[in-house]
Design a protein around this motif. Structure first.
Motif, mmCIF file in Angstrom:
data_model
loop_
_atom_site.group_PDB
_atom_site.id
_atom_site.type_symbol
_atom_site.label_atom_id
_atom_site.label_comp_id
_atom_site.label_asym_id
_atom_site.label_seq_id
_atom_site.Cartn_x
_atom_site.Cartn_y
_atom_site.Cartn_z
ATOM 1 N N LEU A 78 0.824 -1.210 0.000
ATOM 2 C CA LEU A 78 0.000 0.000 0.000
ATOM 3 C C LEU A 78 0.855 1.257 0.000
ATOM 4 N N VAL A 79 1.878 1.291 0.860
ATOM 5 C CA VAL A 79 2.707 2.495 0.974
ATOM 6 C C VAL A 79 3.563 2.688 -0.272
ATOM 7 N N VAL A 80 4.084 1.607 -0.837
ATOM 8 C CA VAL A 80 4.935 1.732 -2.021
ATOM 9 C C VAL A 80 4.123 2.197 -3.225
ATOM 10 N N VAL A 81 2.918 1.648 -3.385
ATOM 11 C CA VAL A 81 2.074 2.027 -4.527
ATOM 12 C C VAL A 81 1.455 3.405 -4.333
ATOM 13 N N HIS A 82 1.084 3.725 -3.097
ATOM 14 C CA HIS A 82 0.393 4.997 -2.826
ATOM 15 C C HIS A 82 1.043 5.672 -1.618
ATOM 16 N N PRO A 83 2.238 6.244 -1.782
ATOM 17 C CA PRO A 83 2.917 6.880 -0.647
ATOM 18 C C PRO A 83 2.325 8.251 -0.324
ATOM 19 N N THR A 84 1.606 8.328 0.767
ATOM 20 C CA THR A 84 1.024 9.585 1.225
ATOM 21 C C THR A 84 1.170 9.649 2.746
ATOM 22 N N PRO A 85 1.043 10.839 3.336
ATOM 23 C CA PRO A 85 1.052 10.917 4.803
ATOM 24 C C PRO A 85 -0.027 10.056 5.444
ATOM 25 N N THR A 86 -1.153 9.868 4.756
ATOM 26 C CA THR A 86 -2.234 9.047 5.316
ATOM 27 C C THR A 86 -1.833 7.583 5.407
ATOM 28 N N THR A 87 -1.262 7.040 4.328
ATOM 29 C CA THR A 87 -0.860 5.636 4.368
ATOM 30 C C THR A 87 0.286 5.422 5.345
ATOM 31 N N ALA A 88 1.232 6.362 5.389
ATOM 32 C CA ALA A 88 2.328 6.245 6.351
ATOM 33 C C ALA A 88 1.803 6.300 7.781
ATOM 34 N N GLY A 89 0.861 7.220 8.035
ATOM 35 C CA GLY A 89 0.272 7.307 9.367
ATOM 36 C C GLY A 89 -0.491 6.052 9.744
ATOM 37 N N GLY A 90 -1.159 5.441 8.767
ATOM 38 C CA GLY A 90 -1.863 4.199 9.039
ATOM 39 C C GLY A 90 -0.916 3.080 9.423
ATOM 40 N N VAL A 91 0.221 2.988 8.728
ATOM 41 C CA VAL A 91 1.208 1.961 9.063
ATOM 42 C C VAL A 91 1.780 2.192 10.457
ATOM 43 N N ILE A 92 2.052 3.449 10.783
ATOM 44 C CA ILE A 92 2.582 3.768 12.120
ATOM 45 C C ILE A 92 1.554 3.425 13.195
ATOM 46 N N ALA A 93 0.275 3.677 12.923
ATOM 47 C CA ALA A 93 -0.776 3.323 13.879
ATOM 48 C C ALA A 93 -0.851 1.807 14.067
ATOM 49 N N VAL A 94 -0.728 1.049 12.970
ATOM 50 C CA VAL A 94 -0.730 -0.417 13.075
ATOM 51 C C VAL A 94 0.457 -0.893 13.887
ATOM 52 N N ALA A 95 1.627 -0.266 13.680
ATOM 53 C CA ALA A 95 2.812 -0.629 14.460
ATOM 54 C C ALA A 95 2.577 -0.376 15.943
ATOM 55 N N ALA A 96 1.901 0.726 16.271
ATOM 56 C CA ALA A 96 1.602 1.025 17.672
ATOM 57 C C ALA A 96 0.675 -0.024 18.268
ATOM 58 N N VAL A 97 -0.306 -0.463 17.494
ATOM 59 C CA VAL A 97 -1.226 -1.499 17.975
ATOM 60 C C VAL A 97 -0.481 -2.811 18.210
ATOM 61 N N LEU A 98 0.387 -3.177 17.271
ATOM 62 C CA LEU A 98 1.164 -4.396 17.429
ATOM 63 C C LEU A 98 2.071 -4.320 18.648
ATOM 64 N N PHE A 99 2.566 -3.131 18.940
ATOM 65 C CA PHE A 99 3.522 -2.975 20.032
ATOM 66 C C PHE A 99 2.838 -2.952 21.398
ATOM 67 N N TRP A 100 1.741 -2.220 21.504
ATOM 68 C CA TRP A 100 1.107 -2.030 22.804
ATOM 69 C C TRP A 100 -0.216 -2.769 22.973
ATOM 70 N N GLY A 101 -0.830 -3.202 21.913
ATOM 71 C CA GLY A 101 -2.181 -3.719 22.011
ATOM 72 C C GLY A 101 -2.311 -5.079 22.656
ATOM 73 N N PHE A 102 -1.222 -5.841 22.743
ATOM 74 C CA PHE A 102 -1.344 -7.206 23.238
ATOM 75 C C PHE A 102 -0.417 -7.486 24.409
ATOM 76 N N THR A 103 -0.035 -6.456 25.140
ATOM 77 C CA THR A 103 0.848 -6.641 26.290
ATOM 78 C C THR A 103 0.348 -5.814 27.459
ATOM 79 N N SER A 104 0.656 -6.262 28.646
ATOM 80 C CA SER A 104 0.217 -5.551 29.849
ATOM 81 C C SER A 104 1.316 -4.669 30.419
ATOM 82 N N GLU A 105 2.495 -4.662 29.822
ATOM 83 C CA GLU A 105 3.589 -3.838 30.325
ATOM 84 C C GLU A 105 3.268 -2.361 30.104
ATOM 85 N N PRO A 106 3.557 -1.512 31.110
ATOM 86 C CA PRO A 106 3.243 -0.086 30.939
ATOM 87 C C PRO A 106 4.142 0.614 29.928
#
Length: 202
Positions: A78-106
């Motif tokens: 998605l980002v390679v075909v359509h590089p925009t701030p929106t797609t980049a922000g979406g990927v960063i949001a997904v990374a945040a979910v992967l990092f914090w969404g499934f752990t109980s560590e503060p």
């Protein structure tokens, strides 16, 4: 005054020369300093997007590798075909979910490594969006705001290293100092000073 048979011809020639759209364009020679091809930014995204997502997912137990691989493949395409701030922000949001969404560590100091990669991704996506694959960008233009970017990246890496060294220890006021440092980094990252690296309108 009796009009001459040549008067209409003279008038047409005069109008022709007076019309800027009809004038022949001058020959212009442009010399540029060393450049990068536009496709190199998209090639960099091919590495940055999966690196960001795998770094984020690696710190969270319980995420199947196949899920991370699928998300990384879709996000990268998605980002390679359509590089925009929106797609980049979406990927960063997904990374945040992967990092914090499934752990109980503060807090995990590796969050700062994820933030560093996210900053690189956002900047690279901005250039990929503004330079077509067949185009060129001067290396000097890429380095317009190198001081700001270097400050953000170096300070983020330093904060991450210090957080890892201090992991498991209790220091009075450390949380407040860390929060102020992160806020300072955000302000530096958002500062543009009207440079060509501004993520706004171009």
């Amino acid at each position: 005054m009796i009009p001459s048979p040549l008067t209409p011809l003279v008038r047409r020639i005069t109008l022709h020369l007076a019309d800027p759209a009809r004038r022949p364009l001058p020959t212009i020679t442009v010399h540029t300093r060393p450049t990068l091809r536009g496709w190199t930014f998209r090639a960099a995204l091919l590495a940055l997007v999966p690196l960001l997502l795998f770094t984020a997912a690696a710190r969270t137990p319980g995420i199947p590798h196949s899920v991370t691989l699928t998300i990384a493949a879709l996000a990268t395409g998605l980002v390679v075909v359509h590089p925009t701030p929106t797609t980049a922000g979406g990927v960063i949001a997904v990374a945040a979910v992967l990092f914090w969404g499934f752990t109980s560590e503060p807090f995990d100091p590796w969050a700062l490594a994820v933030a560093l990669l996210a900053h690189l991704l956002a900047r690279t996506t901005w250039w990929a969006a503004h330079v077509p694959p067949q185009g060129h960008a001067e290396i000097a233009a890429l380095l317009t705001s190198w001081r700001r970017d270097l400050t953000v990246l170096a300070a983020t890496a330093l904060l991450g290293a210090l957080a890892m060294l201090a992991s498991g220890t209790t220091v009075q006021g450390a949380v407040l100092l860390a929060a102020l440092a992160v806020v300072g980094l955000v302000l530096v990252a958002l500062a543009t000073d009207g440079s060509s690296r501004d993520d706004g309108r171009s």
